[in-house]
Write a protein that holds these residues in place. Structure first.
Motif, short mmCIF file in Angstrom:
data_model
loop_
_atom_site.label_atom_id
_atom_site.label_comp_id
_atom_site.label_asym_id
_atom_site.label_seq_id
_atom_site.Cartn_x
_atom_site.Cartn_y
_atom_site.Cartn_z
N ILE A 77 77.09 -49.81 4.20
CA ILE A 77 76.48 -50.16 5.49
C ILE A 77 76.69 -51.66 5.71
N GLU A 78 76.90 -52.04 6.97
CA GLU A 78 77.14 -53.43 7.32
C GLU A 78 75.87 -54.29 7.12
N GLY A 79 76.08 -55.53 6.76
CA GLY A 79 74.98 -56.46 6.50
C GLY A 79 74.10 -56.75 7.70
N ASP A 80 74.65 -56.65 8.90
CA ASP A 80 73.81 -56.92 10.07
C ASP A 80 72.69 -55.90 10.22
N LEU A 81 72.85 -54.72 9.64
CA LEU A 81 71.76 -53.74 9.68
C LEU A 81 70.59 -54.18 8.80
N ALA A 82 70.87 -54.83 7.70
CA ALA A 82 69.80 -55.37 6.86
C ALA A 82 69.05 -56.46 7.61
N ARG A 83 69.77 -57.26 8.40
CA ARG A 83 69.12 -58.31 9.19
C ARG A 83 68.25 -57.69 10.29
N ILE A 84 68.72 -56.59 10.88
CA ILE A 84 67.91 -55.90 11.89
C ILE A 84 66.63 -55.38 11.25
N LEU A 85 66.74 -54.76 10.10
CA LEU A 85 65.56 -54.24 9.39
C LEU A 85 64.56 -55.35 9.14
N ALA A 86 65.02 -56.50 8.69
CA ALA A 86 64.13 -57.63 8.41
C ALA A 86 63.47 -58.15 9.70
N ALA A 87 64.27 -58.32 10.75
CA ALA A 87 63.73 -58.83 12.02
C ALA A 87 62.72 -57.86 12.63
N GLU A 88 63.02 -56.57 12.54
CA GLU A 88 62.09 -55.56 13.06
C GLU A 88 60.76 -55.62 12.32
N GLN A 89 60.83 -55.77 11.00
CA GLN A 89 59.60 -55.83 10.21
C GLN A 89 58.79 -57.08 10.55
N GLU A 90 59.46 -58.20 10.69
CA GLU A 90 58.76 -59.45 11.02
C GLU A 90 58.06 -59.34 12.37
N ASP A 91 58.75 -58.82 13.38
CA ASP A 91 58.14 -58.68 14.70
C ASP A 91 57.02 -57.64 14.70
N ARG A 92 57.18 -56.57 13.93
CA ARG A 92 56.11 -55.57 13.83
C ARG A 92 54.85 -56.20 13.28
N GLU A 93 54.98 -57.04 12.26
CA GLU A 93 53.82 -57.70 11.68
C GLU A 93 53.16 -58.64 12.68
N ILE A 94 53.96 -59.34 13.48
CA ILE A 94 53.41 -60.19 14.53
C ILE A 94 52.69 -59.33 15.57
N GLY A 95 53.35 -58.28 16.03
CA GLY A 95 52.78 -57.41 17.06
C GLY A 95 51.50 -56.73 16.61
N ASP A 96 51.45 -56.35 15.34
CA ASP A 96 50.29 -55.62 14.84
C ASP A 96 49.13 -56.54 14.42
N TYR A 97 49.45 -57.73 13.92
CA TYR A 97 48.41 -58.53 13.26
C TYR A 97 48.13 -59.89 13.86
N ASP A 98 49.09 -60.50 14.54
CA ASP A 98 48.89 -61.88 15.03
C ASP A 98 48.42 -61.86 16.48
N ILE A 99 47.13 -61.99 16.66
CA ILE A 99 46.56 -61.92 18.01
C ILE A 99 46.87 -63.16 18.85
N TYR A 100 47.40 -64.20 18.23
CA TYR A 100 47.70 -65.44 18.95
C TYR A 100 49.14 -65.51 19.46
N VAL A 101 49.95 -64.56 19.06
CA VAL A 101 51.34 -64.53 19.53
C VAL A 101 51.50 -63.31 20.42
N GLU A 102 51.94 -63.56 21.65
CA GLU A 102 52.16 -62.47 22.59
C GLU A 102 53.64 -62.11 22.60
N ILE A 103 53.93 -60.85 22.40
CA ILE A 103 55.31 -60.38 22.45
C ILE A 103 55.71 -60.25 23.92
#
Length: 128
Positions: A77-103
């Motif tokens: 699998i191409e490396g950019d998919l690993a970067r997508i997985l990481a970015a998705e997880q980071e934004d999910r954590e912001i969206g779910d837990y950081d009330i001070y950051v608006e998506i």
């Protein structure tokens, strides 16, 4: 049908449901929940790819690690998919837990587009 293939199919079904939910949430301007569902689409797709390799990670962190080690590092699998997985997880954590950051819309749209690309690539990899 062997257990690994069955598990991969179930994970892929879950990935596609999460992707549909993410698109619906995006259309309804529910951006924090949208990025969360986008992440789960990617997570389940990654778990599907790992399942056919006989790998069943037990945590989100393990999915990222095993995806990189057993699929990206060996060139399946191409490396950019690993970067997508990481970015998705980071934004999910912001969206779910950081009330001070608006998506915002553009960020949620990017997560959905990346999730769709990720799921499609895993479907091609699995070729069911």
């Amino acid at each position: 049908m062997n257990r690994s293939v069955q598990r991969a199919q179930k994970e892929l079904t879950r990935a596609n449901k999460a992707l549909l939910a993410a698109k619906t949430l995006l259309e309804n301007q529910l951006y924090e929940d949208c990025v969360s569902r986008s992440y789960y689409a990617v997570l389940h797709a990654a778990k599907a790819a790992l399942a056919v390799e006989g790998i069943e990670p037990q945590s989100h962190h393990a999915v990222r690690r095993m995806f990189g080690l057993h699929l990206v590092k060996v060139g399946k699998i191409e490396g950019d998919l690993a970067r997508i997985l990481a970015a998705e997880q980071e934004d999910r954590e912001i969206g779910d837990y950081d009330i001070y950051v608006e998506i915002e819309h553009d960020r949620a749209l990017k997560r959905v587009q990346d999730a769709e690309r990720f799921v499609q690539r895993i479907e091609k990899f699995l070729s069911f």
